[in-house]
Scaffold this active site. Structure first.
Site, PDB file in Angstrom:
ATOM      1  N   TYR A 111     -13.912  -4.628   8.806  1.00  0.00           N
ATOM      2  CA  TYR A 111     -12.757  -3.998   8.976  1.00  0.00           C
ATOM      3  C   TYR A 111     -12.000  -3.888  10.376  1.00  0.00           C
ATOM      4  O   TYR A 111     -11.010  -4.586  10.610  1.00  0.00           O
ATOM      5  CB  TYR A 111     -12.932  -2.587   8.804  1.00  0.00           C
ATOM      6  CG  TYR A 111     -11.638  -1.588   8.920  1.00  0.00           C
ATOM      7  CD1 TYR A 111     -10.728  -1.585   7.764  1.00  0.00           C
ATOM      8  CD2 TYR A 111     -11.345  -0.950  10.120  1.00  0.00           C
ATOM      9  CE1 TYR A 111      -9.483  -0.825   8.038  1.00  0.00           C
ATOM     10  CE2 TYR A 111     -10.155  -0.203  10.287  1.00  0.00           C
ATOM     11  CZ  TYR A 111      -9.214  -0.022   9.147  1.00  0.00           C
ATOM     12  OH  TYR A 111      -8.240   0.754   9.336  1.00  0.00           O
TER      13      TYR A 111
ATOM     14  N   GLY B 294       0.782  -1.374   0.043  1.00  0.00           N
ATOM     15  CA  GLY B 294       0.062   0.067  -0.072  1.00  0.00           C
ATOM     16  C   GLY B 294       0.826   1.152  -0.038  1.00  0.00           C
ATOM     17  O   GLY B 294       0.618   2.422   0.647  1.00  0.00           O
TER      18      GLY B 294
ATOM     19  N   GLY C 143       1.323   4.649   3.792  1.00  0.00           N
ATOM     20  CA  GLY C 143       2.348   3.854   3.082  1.00  0.00           C
ATOM     21  C   GLY C 143       3.232   4.899   2.237  1.00  0.00           C
ATOM     22  O   GLY C 143       4.439   4.604   2.137  1.00  0.00           O
TER      23      GLY C 143
ATOM     24  N   GLY D  78      -1.332   7.545   1.113  1.00  0.00           N
ATOM     25  CA  GLY D  78      -1.710   7.757   2.586  1.00  0.00           C
ATOM     26  C   GLY D  78      -0.307   7.387   3.378  1.00  0.00           C
ATOM     27  O   GLY D  78       0.666   7.740   2.832  1.00  0.00           O
TER      28      GLY D  78
ATOM     29  N   SER E  74      -5.000  -1.199  13.828  1.00  0.00           N
ATOM     30  CA  SER E  74      -6.015  -0.051  14.121  1.00  0.00           C
ATOM     31  C   SER E  74      -6.680  -0.168  15.534  1.00  0.00           C
ATOM     32  O   SER E  74      -6.722  -1.552  15.919  1.00  0.00           O
ATOM     33  CB  SER E  74      -7.054  -0.029  13.087  1.00  0.00           C
ATOM     34  OG  SER E  74      -8.303   0.788  13.628  1.00  0.00           O
TER      35      SER E  74
END
Length: 197
Positions: free
Chosen positions: A168, A11, A17, A15, A143
């Site tokens: 998620y 990724g 990454g 963002g 997260s």
């Protein structure tokens, strides 16, 4: 002369990454950017040049990989194994919330596949390259939403009760539990494994 450290980031095209790739390149790491096929375009190639411009080593590599496909992960891992003799840092960063409900080509709910199973498989396929490093690290981007994970019906969600946020949260809880287990299993190899929010 000491060889540069090699960092693989999933990724890395946007963002967190992207910022991570940029900053580690500035610090002198060689960067391997693992990017989705649809992101593997002029924009990502431009980003590669931007990172090369600030990199101490100028070594920034693009490897296409769709983390929503087991086949693509195997192909990317084989590509990496052909081109590199070790990985010093593996950052499992890529993540997404899929709404509405979708499945991978293998029939696995796509949020769970992309956020967790893909990184589990990629890490497993690259373990020998991590072990070849003298001080390897694995960093899993999790997260705080893992606290709401329930780990129910992970692979095949019911369309009637599907919650993108719930999927998620489950994926991030699974990633955190994977981090703990992997840290224990790789301790004797001198590989450190951490998770971060």
């Amino acid at each position: 002369m000491t060889a540069s450290r090699i960092c693989l980031i999933t990724g890395a095209s946007s963002g967190l990454g992207k910022v991570t790739a940029m900053e580690l390149a500035r610090q002198g790491f060689d960067i391997i950017m693992l990017c989705r096929y649809r992101d593997y375009n002029f924009q990502v190639q431009t980003l590669q040049m931007e990172i090369q411009a600030v990199s101490r080593t100028r070594n920034v590599y693009l490897i296409p990989c769709d983390l929503g496909s087991v086949r693509s992960i195997y192909e990317a891992a084989e590509n990496i194994r052909r081109r590199f003799d070790r990985i010093d840092v593996l950052i499992n960063n890529a993540g997404r919330i899929v709404d509405p409900l979708q499945y991978s080509p293998e029939g696995i709910e796509l949020t769970f596949m992309t956020n967790y199973l893909s990184h589990f498989l990629l890490t497993y396929l690259l373990l020998d390259l991590l072990k070849a490093s003298d001080e390897a690290r694995v960093i899993n981007v999790a997260s705080e939403l893992h606290r709401f994970g329930r780990l129910q019906n992970l692979l095949h969600r019911d369309p009637q009760t599907y919650s993108a946020l719930g999927a998620y949260c489950d994926s991030k809880l699974a990633k955190l539990l994977f981090t703990y287990e992997l840290a224990d299993r790789l301790m004797d190899y001198g590989i450190t494994v951490n998770a971060m929010h």
